[in-house]
Motif scaffolding. Structure first.
Motif, PDB file in Angstrom:
ATOM      1  N   ALA A 138     102.741  47.316  67.314  1.00  0.00           N
ATOM      2  CA  ALA A 138     103.796  48.422  67.586  1.00  0.00           C
ATOM      3  C   ALA A 138     104.632  48.447  66.438  1.00  0.00           C
ATOM      4  N   ASN A 139     105.293  47.389  65.758  1.00  0.00           N
ATOM      5  CA  ASN A 139     105.954  47.470  64.597  1.00  0.00           C
ATOM      6  C   ASN A 139     105.307  47.727  63.529  1.00  0.00           C
ATOM      7  N   ALA A 140     104.045  47.420  63.219  1.00  0.00           N
ATOM      8  CA  ALA A 140     103.292  47.989  62.151  1.00  0.00           C
ATOM      9  C   ALA A 140     103.211  49.437  62.288  1.00  0.00           C
ATOM     10  N   VAL A 141     102.826  50.105  63.456  1.00  0.00           N
ATOM     11  CA  VAL A 141     102.673  51.283  63.440  1.00  0.00           C
ATOM     12  C   VAL A 141     104.104  51.947  63.310  1.00  0.00           C
ATOM     13  N   ALA A 142     105.014  51.619  63.718  1.00  0.00           N
ATOM     14  CA  ALA A 142     106.317  52.191  63.373  1.00  0.00           C
ATOM     15  C   ALA A 142     106.755  52.128  61.858  1.00  0.00           C
ATOM     16  N   ASN A 176     103.474  59.418  52.215  1.00  0.00           N
ATOM     17  CA  ASN A 176     102.277  60.382  52.651  1.00  0.00           C
ATOM     18  C   ASN A 176     101.259  59.705  53.452  1.00  0.00           C
ATOM     19  N   ALA A 177     100.495  60.328  54.129  1.00  0.00           N
ATOM     20  CA  ALA A 177      99.554  59.773  55.018  1.00  0.00           C
ATOM     21  C   ALA A 177      98.611  58.734  54.437  1.00  0.00           C
ATOM     22  N   GLU A 178      98.316  58.959  53.242  1.00  0.00           N
ATOM     23  CA  GLU A 178      97.381  57.835  52.547  1.00  0.00           C
ATOM     24  C   GLU A 178      98.021  56.380  52.509  1.00  0.00           C
ATOM     25  N   LEU A 179      99.325  56.486  52.084  1.00  0.00           N
ATOM     26  CA  LEU A 179      99.909  55.168  51.909  1.00  0.00           C
ATOM     27  C   LEU A 179     100.229  54.642  53.462  1.00  0.00           C
ATOM     28  N   ALA A 180     100.612  55.360  54.194  1.00  0.00           N
ATOM     29  CA  ALA A 180     100.936  54.884  55.582  1.00  0.00           C
ATOM     30  C   ALA A 180      99.712  54.284  56.342  1.00  0.00           C
ATOM     31  N   TYR A 203      98.676  51.122  54.557  1.00  0.00           N
ATOM     32  CA  TYR A 203     100.021  50.053  54.992  1.00  0.00           C
ATOM     33  C   TYR A 203      99.398  49.485  56.601  1.00  0.00           C
ATOM     34  N   MET A 204      99.041  50.281  57.354  1.00  0.00           N
ATOM     35  CA  MET A 204      98.636  50.162  58.719  1.00  0.00           C
ATOM     36  C   MET A 204      97.299  49.199  58.678  1.00  0.00           C
ATOM     37  N   GLU A 205      96.403  49.492  57.910  1.00  0.00           N
ATOM     38  CA  GLU A 205      95.040  48.868  57.688  1.00  0.00           C
ATOM     39  C   GLU A 205      95.368  47.306  57.314  1.00  0.00           C
ATOM     40  N   HIS A 206      96.296  47.249  56.197  1.00  0.00           N
ATOM     41  CA  HIS A 206      96.647  45.939  55.726  1.00  0.00           C
ATOM     42  C   HIS A 206      97.326  45.277  56.938  1.00  0.00           C
ATOM     43  N   LYS A 207      97.999  45.810  57.800  1.00  0.00           N
ATOM     44  CA  LYS A 207      98.624  45.033  58.883  1.00  0.00           C
ATOM     45  C   LYS A 207      97.596  44.838  60.150  1.00  0.00           C
ATOM     46  N   PHE A 208      96.231  45.409  60.145  1.00  0.00           N
ATOM     47  CA  PHE A 208      95.116  45.039  60.940  1.00  0.00           C
ATOM     48  C   PHE A 208      95.508  45.993  62.338  1.00  0.00           C
ATOM     49  N   VAL A 209      95.981  47.257  61.956  1.00  0.00           N
ATOM     50  CA  VAL A 209      96.193  47.984  63.068  1.00  0.00           C
ATOM     51  C   VAL A 209      94.713  48.696  63.435  1.00  0.00           C
ATOM     52  N   ALA A 239      91.574  51.038  63.607  1.00  0.00           N
ATOM     53  CA  ALA A 239      91.437  52.280  63.039  1.00  0.00           C
ATOM     54  C   ALA A 239      91.565  53.404  64.076  1.00  0.00           C
ATOM     55  N   GLU A 240      91.044  53.372  65.167  1.00  0.00           N
ATOM     56  CA  GLU A 240      91.423  54.245  66.197  1.00  0.00           C
ATOM     57  C   GLU A 240      92.943  54.700  66.479  1.00  0.00           C
ATOM     58  N   VAL A 241      93.630  53.651  66.425  1.00  0.00           N
ATOM     59  CA  VAL A 241      95.246  53.866  66.664  1.00  0.00           C
ATOM     60  C   VAL A 241      95.725  54.508  65.361  1.00  0.00           C
ATOM     61  N   ILE A 242      95.318  54.114  64.156  1.00  0.00           N
ATOM     62  CA  ILE A 242      95.759  54.859  62.776  1.00  0.00           C
ATOM     63  C   ILE A 242      95.360  56.109  62.868  1.00  0.00           C
ATOM     64  N   GLY A 243      94.216  56.673  63.360  1.00  0.00           N
ATOM     65  CA  GLY A 243      93.661  58.107  63.387  1.00  0.00           C
ATOM     66  C   GLY A 243      94.435  58.670  64.401  1.00  0.00           C
ATOM     67  N   ARG A 244      94.741  58.269  65.492  1.00  0.00           N
ATOM     68  CA  ARG A 244      95.616  58.926  66.486  1.00  0.00           C
ATOM     69  C   ARG A 244      96.719  59.183  65.902  1.00  0.00           C
ATOM     70  N   VAL A 245      97.663  58.161  65.516  1.00  0.00           N
ATOM     71  CA  VAL A 245      99.089  58.281  65.178  1.00  0.00           C
ATOM     72  C   VAL A 245      99.142  59.316  64.172  1.00  0.00           C
TER      73      VAL A 245
END
Length: 78
Positions: free
Chosen positions: A13-17, A27-31, A34-40, A42-48
């Motif tokens: 949750a904190n990584a997504v925030a 921008n979306a690419e950096l976001a 970052y989330m990939e680096h924090k192991f969020v 992929a389906e969560v990253i795509g959704r948010v």
């Protein structure tokens, strides 16, 4: 439409925030990176990133990011 679930995983949750804070100022690419680096997941990253209306509400603590909102300078700096 799916009902939003409460996230029980505080680390994710904190990584997504933080990723959303990055999205707001960069921008979306950096976001996404970052989330990939924090192991969020992929389906969560795509959704948010793709569906802002489905995002969970951030807590007041999550809405603040020291990387984006720097603290004021110390008295010694001024």
């Amino acid at each position: 439409m799916q009902e939003r679930q409460r996230r029980s995983d505080d680390i994710t949750a904190n990584a997504v925030a933080r990723g959303l804070n990055i999205l707001d100022v960069r921008n979306a690419e950096l976001a996404r990176r970052y989330m990939e680096h924090k192991f969020v997941p992929a389906e969560v990253i795509g959704r948010v990133l793709a569906h802002p209306d489905l995002r969970r509400r951030l807590s007041p603590e999550q809405a603040i990011s020291e990387a984006i909102t720097p603290s004021p300078p110390d008295d010694a700096d001024g």
